[in-house]
Scaffold this motif. Structure first.
Motif, PDB file in Angstrom:
ATOM      1  N   ILE A   1      77.250  11.784 -43.361  1.00 22.56           N
ATOM      2  CA  ILE A   1      76.197  10.770 -43.285  1.00 22.56           C
ATOM      3  C   ILE A   1      76.638   9.684 -42.309  1.00 22.56           C
TER       4      ILE A   1
ATOM      5  N   LYS B   1      74.547   5.253 -44.525  1.00 24.39           N
ATOM      6  CA  LYS B   1      75.359   4.910 -45.699  1.00 24.39           C
ATOM      7  C   LYS B   1      75.003   3.517 -46.193  1.00 24.39           C
ATOM      8  N   TYR B   2      75.039   2.575 -45.255  1.00 24.52           N
ATOM      9  CA  TYR B   2      74.767   1.185 -45.634  1.00 24.52           C
ATOM     10  C   TYR B   2      73.341   1.026 -46.135  1.00 24.52           C
TER      11      TYR B   2
ATOM     12  N   ILE C   1      71.545   3.275 -47.743  1.00 25.77           N
ATOM     13  CA  ILE C   1      71.474   3.804 -49.117  1.00 25.77           C
ATOM     14  C   ILE C   1      72.138   2.831 -50.090  1.00 25.77           C
ATOM     15  N   LEU C   2      73.313   2.317 -49.698  1.00 25.22           N
ATOM     16  CA  LEU C   2      74.035   1.374 -50.562  1.00 25.22           C
ATOM     17  C   LEU C   2      73.178   0.143 -50.848  1.00 25.22           C
TER      18      LEU C   2
ATOM     19  N   VAL D   1      70.284   0.984 -53.200  1.00 22.85           N
ATOM     20  CA  VAL D   1      70.684   1.104 -54.616  1.00 22.85           C
ATOM     21  C   VAL D   1      70.963  -0.280 -55.199  1.00 22.85           C
ATOM     22  N   LEU D   2      71.668  -1.118 -54.437  1.00 20.37           N
ATOM     23  CA  LEU D   2      71.964  -2.477 -54.920  1.00 20.37           C
ATOM     24  C   LEU D   2      70.678  -3.272 -55.097  1.00 20.37           C
TER      25      LEU D   2
ATOM     26  N   ASN E   1      68.931  -2.356 -58.257  1.00 17.90           N
ATOM     27  CA  ASN E   1      69.568  -3.006 -59.411  1.00 17.90           C
ATOM     28  C   ASN E   1      69.180  -4.473 -59.498  1.00 17.90           C
ATOM     29  N   LEU E   2      69.095  -5.128 -58.337  1.00 12.81           N
ATOM     30  CA  LEU E   2      68.705  -6.542 -58.344  1.00 12.81           C
ATOM     31  C   LEU E   2      67.260  -6.709 -58.810  1.00 12.81           C
TER      32      LEU E   2
ATOM     33  N   LEU F   1      65.822  -4.802 -60.942  1.00 11.78           N
ATOM     34  CA  LEU F   1      65.900  -4.669 -62.401  1.00 11.78           C
ATOM     35  C   LEU F   1      66.334  -5.980 -63.047  1.00 11.78           C
TER      36      LEU F   1
END
Lengths: 157, 274
Positions: free
Chosen positions: B7, B12-13, B15-16, B19-20, B23-24, B26
């Motif tokens: 990747i 990569k960044y 996707i990271l 995902v973060l 979560n935020l 949420l």
């Protein structure tokens, strides 16, 4: 054998984590076994598997901790990414480095989570979250991978 | 992905960060809605709580069988002790019934007894053990938000907060740093507000410096918060510090020193109806 052993160990960890959550007051043990699984995945797997496993394990930790959903999801994802990037440069044959890797990373992850709790609900910085679990979990992680037979099965290097 | 199957770092960044960010979202969703049930909480709860309950039932079954079939050595003497206690309690019950009959309370209590729900604790917040816990009764068992939770002897433990999944509910303890309880000193009805800080001692606030309060005084709910019904025992005054205007009063809740493996949830209509 190796794969079956890993799956059995993971399932055992998850069941033990459920038990720890139920009997935390009697056991006086504040271990994060799910984090050990996450460390293993971060060391052994690629980027995608690490990030998504971290998010899932973080959400499960959120559910167990009964706090705000997403806090541990966030903190575990960041730390798993850092572990994934830094673990190849650390000598995991040395138990001291393994202990430090687990303890320091869990400390940082829980510190991030505790900072969220501080801003959301005014919860102070608690040693039950940022001090004891990293030390105990780090110690347990080292104890688990100390025997050479387990090292061989888990292939942690 | 590049031709080697790896990747790219930009991806990569991305996707990271995605995902973060999720979560935020949420976290912020929870903060804005203040304990309202979110879709994620419901889904995660629905997936995990059957495992928790299954595990708990298995452990209970095994320990029950072990207790009954292996450790029978001292059961005979225990049986006699229980028999003695039963006889004493029966007599006390008879005396109390007579007293209640005199005051015409018994009929009212009998009418309202079915409003209690017995629940087992399946999980305790590992990080803040005196913040919250989870019980094995959920919306299918008739649990709703703000129902009050007592220990086995009827002392205040906390209240139900969401998420309430079909099979489990979250209980916020009175020792939690979130929320509080309207309370007063039983003997002189001096009112204050009880708050926790995730430790074994609660703080009784807003009592003026010149008001009489003593170590050992019983603290009960006042009912003025319109969540907790009045006169439920909470704890006893442990220490008092006089300040310029107010008093800093530490209260040790009764439930701290007792088992909280089994709890009683009081249904809302009974709780608010007194």
């Amino acid at each position: 054998m190796g794969r079956r052993f890993k799956i059995a160990l993971f399932i055992g960890f998850i069941l033990l984590q459920v038990a720890i959550h139920r009997y935390v007051n009697e056991l006086k043990l504040n271990l994060d076994l799910l984090y050990l699984i996450l460390v293993y995945i971060s060391i052994k797997s690629g980027f995608m598997k690490t990030v998504f496993s971290a998010a899932v394990i973080g959400l499960i930790t959120d559910f167990f901790s009964m706090q705000v959903m997403g806090v541990f999801g966030f903190s575990r994802t960041i730390i798993a990414y850092l572990l994934n990037e830094t673990a190849p440069h650390i000598d995991l044959k040395n138990n001291t480095f393994t202990f430090l890797l687990i303890s320091v990373s869990l400390f940082l992850s829980n510190l991030v989570a505790n900072t969220f709790f501080y801003f959301i609900s005014g919860t102070g910085f608690d040693s039950n979250l940022i001090l004891y679990p990293p030390l105990l979990t780090g110690l347990l992680g080292v104890l688990i991978i100390s025997p050479s037979s387990i090292k061989r099965h888990l292939d942690v290097y | 992905m590049n031709p080697d199957g790896e990747i790219s770092s930009e991806r990569k960044y991305f996707i990271l960060v995605a995902v973060l960010f999720l979560n935020l979202v949420l976290v912020s969703n929870h903060v804005v809605l203040k304990d309202q049930r979110t879709l994620f909480q419901t889904i995660v709860g629905l997936i995990i709580s059957p495992f928790q309950i299954g595990f708990q039932k298995t452990v209970d079954f095994i320990s029950h069988e072990v207790k009954h079939y292996i450790f029978l050595k001292d059961s005979y003497s225990k049986y006699h002790d229980i028999k003695k206690k039963y006889t004493r309690l029966k007599y006390e019950n008879y005396l109390l019934k007579r007293k209640l009959n005199d005051q015409d309370f018994l009929q009212k209590i009998k009418e309202k007894n079915y409003h209690f729900i017995k629940a087992d604790v399946i999980s305790i917040d590992r990080n803040f053990p005196l913040g919250s816990l989870m019980i094995n009764k959920g919306s299918r068992g008739g649990i709703t938000r703000d129902m009050i939770v007592l220990n086995e002897v009827g002392e205040l433990v906390g209240k139900i907060v969401e998420p309430v999944s079909p099979f489990s509910s979250k209980v916020r303890l009175i020792t939690s740093s979130i929320g509080g309880v309207g309370a007063y000193i039983d003997k002189n009805r001096l009112e204050g507000f009880l708050t926790g800080n995730n430790s074994a001692v609660c703080r009784f606030k807003y009592l003026l410096e010149n008001k009489p309060v003593f170590k050992g005084d019983l603290i009960v709910t006042s009912g003025t918060d319109e969540i907790f019904p009045p006169d439920i025992p909470i704890g006893r005054v442990e220490s008092i510090r006089k300040d310029y205007l107010m008093q800093d009063i530490d209260v040790k809740p009764f439930f701290i020193e007792k088992s909280i493996k089994q709890l009683i949830v009081v249904k809302k209509e009974f709780a608010s109806g007194g």
